[in-house]
Design an enzyme around this catalytic site. Structure first.
Site, PDB file in Angstrom:
ATOM      1  N   ASP A 164      33.421  21.881 -17.930  1.00  0.00           N
ATOM      2  CA  ASP A 164      34.792  22.794 -18.431  1.00  0.00           C
ATOM      3  C   ASP A 164      35.815  22.441 -18.552  1.00  0.00           C
ATOM      4  O   ASP A 164      35.666  21.309 -17.684  1.00  0.00           O
ATOM      5  CB  ASP A 164      34.214  24.186 -17.847  1.00  0.00           C
ATOM      6  CG  ASP A 164      35.452  24.985 -17.926  1.00  0.00           C
ATOM      7  OD1 ASP A 164      34.690  26.138 -18.336  1.00  0.00           O
ATOM      8  OD2 ASP A 164      37.162  25.025 -17.610  1.00  0.00           O
ATOM      9  N   GLY A 180      32.896  33.921 -17.662  1.00  0.00           N
ATOM     10  CA  GLY A 180      32.241  34.921 -17.001  1.00  0.00           C
ATOM     11  C   GLY A 180      30.620  35.060 -16.924  1.00  0.00           C
ATOM     12  O   GLY A 180      30.125  35.045 -16.477  1.00  0.00           O
ATOM     13  N   CYS A 227      44.955  40.293 -23.319  1.00  0.00           N
ATOM     14  CA  CYS A 227      44.069  39.854 -22.978  1.00  0.00           C
ATOM     15  C   CYS A 227      42.730  40.448 -23.716  1.00  0.00           C
ATOM     16  O   CYS A 227      42.633  41.332 -23.474  1.00  0.00           O
ATOM     17  CB  CYS A 227      43.449  39.939 -21.641  1.00  0.00           C
ATOM     18  SG  CYS A 227      44.397  38.161 -20.436  1.00  0.00           S
ATOM     19  N   CYS A 269      22.269  23.918 -45.070  1.00  0.00           N
ATOM     20  CA  CYS A 269      23.377  24.192 -43.998  1.00  0.00           C
ATOM     21  C   CYS A 269      24.984  22.380 -43.869  1.00  0.00           C
ATOM     22  O   CYS A 269      23.412  21.253 -44.756  1.00  0.00           O
ATOM     23  CB  CYS A 269      22.256  23.485 -42.416  1.00  0.00           C
ATOM     24  SG  CYS A 269      23.253  23.741 -41.461  1.00  0.00           S
TER      25      CYS A 269
END
Ligand code: ATP
Ligand code: ZN
Length: 287
Positions: free
Chosen positions: A62, A41, A208, A261
């Site tokens: 992707d 999206g 969903c 970190c």
């Protein structure tokens, strides 16, 4: 390239922008290469905006295919169902602006055996292929994918934008991460991770996560707006932008890196940046 403003010149709107004097170096956008990781999206819409702005090169990542369930978002069309998102996006984007060099990688970036390939593609992702991409835009929707991008960007000292929309679809954020300068994704882990909750347990079977093309479109717009400002060096690029649809509230803040970190490369870049800033100070006091 013909820079005349005419209906059939795809660069007309870019030239018009330049002539308006809003962003004087706007046509430099053609020199830059951006990787978009995650073509859902936010990512698919961000990629379309970059292509319409005339970015030089886009590298798309992707691991998913287009589903009818994605139609409550922008960009994909029902007839693209079953195609990989990378393939579907590449076809649409090339048709919109054939001058953009578009490369696609259908892969799961969190799979260990894909790591080296992911690193290599980003490392040689510039327009001429001789250096790294200029920027990475993270548009994935899960912690493992984000932490993988964080790891690679800390390894290669790549600047990246992290982005996302909340599970209820009504808020979102965009965060600029410059290794050593601002907090990386491991410096300040999301509350979920800090509290030891397994993200996958939040997604119930058959239910969903909420999704709105409006919120995702807004976050994609903020992401690309800041990408333009970062690449072309105009305006102010916020380190963190938060958006809430409930009250139309936008917040910005700066998150400094954490000197404890867990990512060793982040700690390394923190030291390098401190040294660079010190050298700069000494240089200006000498001038
Ligand atoms: P939903 O989760 O509701 O089914 P979605 O997966 O399309 O929708 P979005 O938030 O719209 O979710 O988009 C996120 C995108 O990031 C997806 O297209 C997804 O395939 C991609 N993505 C997530 N994790 C990875 C990964 N590890 N490697 C490559 N792409 C990823
Ligand atoms: Zn860090």
């Amino acid at each position: 390239m013909n820079e005349e403003i005419s209906a059939d010149n795809p660069y007309s709107r870019l030239v018009a922008l330049k002539k308006l004097g809003v962003v004087k170096n706007f046509d430099e956008i053609r020199k830059y290469s951006v990787a978009v990781v995650g073509l859902g999206g936010i990512g698919s819409v961000a990629a379309e905006m970059l292509v319409r702005c005339g970015i030089g090169k886009l590298i798309l990542f992707d691991c998913d295919t287009v589903e009818l369930a994605n139609m409550n978002r922008l960009f994909y069309k029902p007839e693209q169902r079953g195609k990989t998102k990378v393939q579907a996006a590449k076809e649409t984007l090339e048709a919109i602006n054939p001058d953009v060099l578009i490369q696609g990688r259908h892969m799961d970036i969190t799979v260990v055996s894909n790591y080296d390939n992911f690193v290599q593609v980003l490392q040689s992702g510039s327009l001429d292929g001789h250096s790294a991409v200029d920027l990475v835009c993270s548009c994935v929707d899960n912690y493992n994918a984000r932490i993988t991008i964080n790891m690679v960007c800390n390894e290669l000292r790549l600047t990246w934008f992290e982005s996302g929309v909340s599970e209820d679809a009504l808020s979102g954020h965009v965060q600029l991460i410059v290794p050593g300068v601002f907090a990386c994704y491991s410096c300040v882990p999301p509350l979920l991770v800090a509290s030891g909750i397994d993200e996958s347990t939040l997604k119930r079977d058959g239910v969903c996560a909420a999704s709105l093309p409006t919120t995702m479109g807004l976050i994609a717009g903020l992401l690309v707006q800041n990408t333009l400002k970062y690449l072309l060096q105009f305006g102010q690029v916020s380190n963190y932008i938060g958006y809430s649809a409930w009250t139309d509230y936008f917040s910005t803040m700066t998150v400094k890196p954490n000197d404890s970190c867990p990512d060793a490369n982040c700690l390394h870049w923190q030291k390098v940046v401190q040294m660079e800033q010190q050298n700069k100070k000494e240089q200006t006091s000498q001038d």
